[in-house]
Enzyme design. Structure first.
Site, short mmCIF file in Angstrom:
data_model
loop_
_atom_site.label_atom_id
_atom_site.label_comp_id
_atom_site.label_asym_id
_atom_site.label_seq_id
_atom_site.Cartn_x
_atom_site.Cartn_y
_atom_site.Cartn_z
N GLU A 127 -17.22 75.79 64.18
CA GLU A 127 -16.17 76.69 64.68
C GLU A 127 -16.14 77.97 63.85
O GLU A 127 -16.51 77.95 62.68
CB GLU A 127 -14.79 76.03 64.51
N LYS A 129 -14.70 80.58 61.37
CA LYS A 129 -13.69 80.50 60.31
C LYS A 129 -12.91 81.81 60.36
O LYS A 129 -13.42 82.86 59.99
CB LYS A 129 -14.35 80.32 58.95
N ASP A 131 -10.43 84.61 59.37
CA ASP A 131 -9.91 85.08 58.10
C ASP A 131 -8.43 85.40 58.27
O ASP A 131 -8.05 86.56 58.41
CB ASP A 131 -10.70 86.30 57.65
N TYR A 238 -6.73 74.52 65.40
CA TYR A 238 -7.98 73.74 65.37
C TYR A 238 -7.82 72.36 64.75
O TYR A 238 -8.78 71.60 64.67
CB TYR A 238 -9.05 74.50 64.60
N LYS A 326 -19.97 80.70 54.45
CA LYS A 326 -19.45 82.07 54.56
C LYS A 326 -20.59 83.07 54.70
O LYS A 326 -21.61 82.95 54.02
CB LYS A 326 -18.58 82.39 53.35
N CYS A 420 0.28 121.22 49.70
CA CYS A 420 -0.33 120.88 51.00
C CYS A 420 -1.57 121.76 51.19
O CYS A 420 -1.49 122.98 51.04
CB CYS A 420 0.68 121.13 52.10
N CYS A 423 -0.53 124.28 54.51
CA CYS A 423 0.52 125.31 54.45
C CYS A 423 0.86 125.70 53.01
O CYS A 423 1.68 126.57 52.78
CB CYS A 423 1.77 124.85 55.19
N CYS A 438 3.79 116.63 52.01
CA CYS A 438 4.12 118.04 52.23
C CYS A 438 5.49 118.01 52.89
O CYS A 438 5.68 117.33 53.89
CB CYS A 438 3.09 118.66 53.17
N CYS A 443 5.08 122.75 58.82
CA CYS A 443 3.65 122.72 58.46
C CYS A 443 2.81 122.52 59.72
O CYS A 443 3.01 121.56 60.46
CB CYS A 443 3.40 121.60 57.46
S1 IVH Z 1 -10.46 73.17 59.10
C1 IVH Z 1 -8.77 70.32 55.41
N1 IVH Z 1 -11.22 75.05 60.72
O1 IVH Z 1 -10.12 78.34 56.15
C2 IVH Z 1 -8.87 71.72 55.85
N2 IVH Z 1 -10.15 75.70 58.71
O2 IVH Z 1 -11.24 78.36 53.46
C3 IVH Z 1 -9.46 71.79 57.21
N3 IVH Z 1 -9.84 78.13 58.48
O3 IVH Z 1 -7.96 75.97 54.78
C4 IVH Z 1 -9.52 73.15 57.68
N4 IVH Z 1 -10.76 78.68 60.39
O4 IVH Z 1 -7.00 77.79 56.47
C5 IVH Z 1 -10.63 74.77 59.54
N5 IVH Z 1 -11.94 76.60 62.27
C6 IVH Z 1 -11.34 76.32 61.13
C7 IVH Z 1 -10.84 77.34 60.29
C8 IVH Z 1 -10.24 76.98 59.07
C9 IVH Z 1 -10.16 79.12 59.30
C10 IVH Z 1 -9.16 78.31 57.19
C11 IVH Z 1 -8.20 77.20 56.83
C12 IVH Z 1 -8.86 76.56 55.65
C13 IVH Z 1 -9.58 77.70 55.04
C14 IVH Z 1 -10.64 77.27 54.08
#
Ligand code: IVH
Length: 681
Positions: A127, A129, A131, A238, A326, A420, A423, A438, A443
């Protein structure tokens, strides 16, 4: 200090070299410092990548010498802290994930799974991740009862009021729901909203957020829910902490169940049965992740079968059944040639980096905002420096850091001008702000930005009044104030560059028509700090006219469900400014719509034509969405109950509005009856 003392005693037995003890202490100290900037202040000084490097160094050191581990080591706890919220315990602790930047470690992870579950088939889901900020939402019998941040993993902040402001979070679930469900997901700010928010913060002289994650965290911790609403946060789910009254056996089935209950889930989830397939899925995601509206910093690999997860268990910090891969941030280095200064609509002076053109993540970059002088100091940027460029929110170029090793002594420290640049009025710093402003209300640079904002699509929506036209009109002296727009004649515009007869005619018509724009658009166009489209619509519905809004006290404004104190003060103050008063007078003389005493029922044909609605309580969709249904069916939505209200649409936990409706004899209907009404022809 006592922490280190204990270490020294232990080290006598194990003979850990002194420099390692000192190094571990320094890493702990540095990580704690960066944690504080990241979590408490939302102003990190180093990139996630660099943080992860420091973190990994400490983990490796502690692995080699377990006696170096202290109770307070950042490796021993999940952090996230804030003030102003009630803290509460999670039903099941919220863990974090192990992170890696290396494909080899992904392979090692899969190998380890097979070692722990010999002879078994193991499927993985992959999945994005996101941010964002981890959240846990509790639903009892399908109703949202609590929303919490992760906090330290055991206890988090109760942010229910703010969670309720996020429109894609269901407040009531659909279908056959578990009796108890604690879902987990991520609250995020889209890349687009992130950029908009930072642009607004620059304009207001406030520090900007380093990335969408910090912006989402900062927004979720707002004590004013109206501001949370204005930020347009979103969420994706998720996972779960607790679930009762349901039997689900795989991640795939769980995601499907989430969708059926009404939760937003990932746009795409990949699957893999072998290590090769897993690496290929990571690559595929790496190619498409930039197309998502949210920022992703990696791929999460999870064991698909929930029964296998149970047997794999977890370490004190992270589950053994998942890992986060990552992606390396996309960066480039280039030279900082000069720093120029731009003037915003409220006079804020913004330093801008003029860069030797360089390609980052597929597009050429030659300028990047540096936001304010504090940011320049914090990063120690000097003119002539070699700098690292990244795309913040994957869109807008940002200067991340300086390559200090490349300095040769010729680099120059930047001095913010005391006046500024347009002006030449002396610039000042307001209390509590980071920006210089300013303060000349006339202006030309400020005027230009104010007119651009007034005319933009979200505000008065005047087509054809772009940046180039505004600049020319100011230069030739035709515009000295926003209100001058309404006194322009075709003959004055024809001599301007690139203005043919047709475009002049269209522009004059567009300006003329903007006089009749709905009142809320004028409220946006005035550029009152914190007031965006959502708040403007609420204010217009509640007060109907500018006159009434201007007369409202802070208490009256605060009494509106969706307006908090910060916004209320901002509105109150802005409408009392002499320059604002003068502008409003001129706009009124020009015939701009200042609202109407009685709510006009929209002239849309439909089953609800001629009716006025008030919405209250928890419904299966957000209030904005329901309001849109009403409007498109010909009805009008108001935020307060009066004798004129036709219906009160009351969801779960309806409060004072329900009582008032009953007192006034207003018809009250529930959502099911409402759905029947709008479906009627
Ligand atoms: S599963 C036991 N799935 O990334 C923790 N986490 O760096 C299971 N995050 O703590 C987490 N997307 O806050 C999971 N598809 C995803 C995610 C995800 C973002 C976050 C989450 C996690 C952190 C870890």
């Amino acid at each position: 200090m006592s922490d280190n003392q204990a270490l020294l005693d232990f080290s006598k037995e194990e003979k850990i070299p002194d420099d390692l003890i000192k190094h571990a202490a320094k890493l702990r100290h540095d990580l704690q410092y960066h944690d504080q900037l990241y979590y408490d202040k939302a102003t990190p000084e180093i990139s996630d990548r660099d943080y992860d490097r420091l973190y990994r160094e400490l983990v490796d050191l502690e692995k080699k010498h377990p006696l170096l581990i202290t109770k307070n080591s950042p490796t021993q706890r999940v952090r996230e802290k804030s003030q102003g919220f009630q803290s509460a315990s999670h039903l099941v602790p919220m863990q974090s994930l192990d992170n890696t930047y290396s494909e080899q470690e992904v392979l090692d992870f899969i190998k380890r799974l097979h070692k722990l579950l010999p002879e078994e088939k193991i499927s993985l889901t992959i999945e994005p991740k996101i941010d964002g900020v981890a959240i846990a939402l509790l639903y009892r019998d399908g109703k949202l009862v609590r929303g919490m941040t992760r906090g330290d993993g055991v206890k988090g902040d109760d942010v229910t009021r703010n969670i309720e402001m996020i429109s894609n979070i269901p407040k009531v679930l659909k279908g056959k729901v578990p009796t108890l469900l604690e879902v987990r997901g991520e609250v995020y700010l889209s890349k687009k909203m992130f950029l908009q928010l930072n642009a607004e913060r620059d304009e207001e002289g406030l520090p900007v957020f380093a990335n969408p994650r910090n912006a989402a965290a900062g927004s979720l911790k707002q004590l004013d829910p109206a501001i949370v609403k204005e930020r347009h946060l979103a969420a994706i789910f998720y996972g779960y902490g607790a679930i009762e009254g349901n039997s689900i056996s795989t991640q795939r089935a769980f995601i499907e169940a989430l969708r059926s209950w009404g939760f937003p889930t990932h746009p795409s989830v990949d699957h893999a049965r072998t290590a090769e397939e897993a690496l290929a899925a990571i690559q595929r995601l790496g190619n498409v992740r930039h197309n998502y509206t949210f920022e992703t910093d990696g791929a999460v690999l999870k064991v698909e079968e929930l029964a296998q997860r149970k047997r794999l268990g977890s370490t004190s910090k992270a589950p053994r059944w998942a890992i986060a891969f990552k992606y390396e941030p996309e960066q480039a280095t280039t030279r900082l040639l000069a720093i120029t200064v731009q003037v915003g609509r409220s006079g804020v002076l913004t330093p801008v980096a003029e860069l030797e053109p360089v390609v980052v993540a597929g597009s050429k970059v030659s300028r990047a905002t540096l936001h304010n002088v504090e940011e320049i100091k914090r990063k120690d940027l000097r003119i002539g420096d070699e700098v690292v460029i990244e795309k913040a929110g994957e869109v807008i170029p940002a200067v991340v850091s300086v390559v200090k090793e490349k300095r040769n002594g010729s680099e120059k420290i930047f001095q913010m001008p005391g006046h500024c640049p347009v002006c030449h009025t002396a610039a000042i710093k307001k209390e509590g702000e980071v920006a210089l402003r300013c303060i000349n209300p006339d202006c030309p640079a400020q005027l230009r930005r104010r007119i651009e904002y007034f005319a933009c699509r979200q505000a008065m929506d005047i087509a054809g009044l772009g940046e180039a036209v505004v600049a020319q009109l100011i230069e030739v002296g035709l515009l000295k104030s926003v209100a001058d727009l309404y006194h322009l004649h075709a003959e004055q515009l024809l001599p301007l560059e690139r203005m043919g007869e047709k475009s002049v005619e269209n522009l004059i018509k567009a300006i003329d028509q903007s006089r009749h724009q709905p009142f809320w658009r004028l409220l946006v166009a005035l550029g009152i700090p914190h007031v965006g489209v959502t708040a403007a619509r609420t204010l217009a519905e509640r007060f109907h006219t500018l006159e009434k809004l201007s007369a409202a006290s802070i208490e009256e404004l605060c009494a509106i469900e969706e307006i908090g104190e910060i916004m209320a003060r901002s509105i109150n103050e802005a409408l009392r400014q002499p320059t604002m008063k003068k502008l409003l007078e001129d706009l009124q003389i020009a015939g701009v719509n200042f609202g109407e005493e009685d709510p006009v029922v929209y002239d849309v044909e439909g089953p609800l034509q001629g009716t006025i609605w008030v919405i209250t309580g928890s419904l299966s969709q957000s209030r904005d969405e329901i309001a849109e249904h009403i409007r498109s069916a010909g009805g009008k939505v108001s935020s307060s109950i009066s004798a004129k209200t036709t219906y009160l649409l009351a969801g779960e936990a309806a409060g004072s509005k329900l009582i008032r409706a009953q007192k006034l004899g207003v018809a009250v209907i529930d959502e099911a009856a409402f759905r029947v009404l709008i479906a009627e022809k």
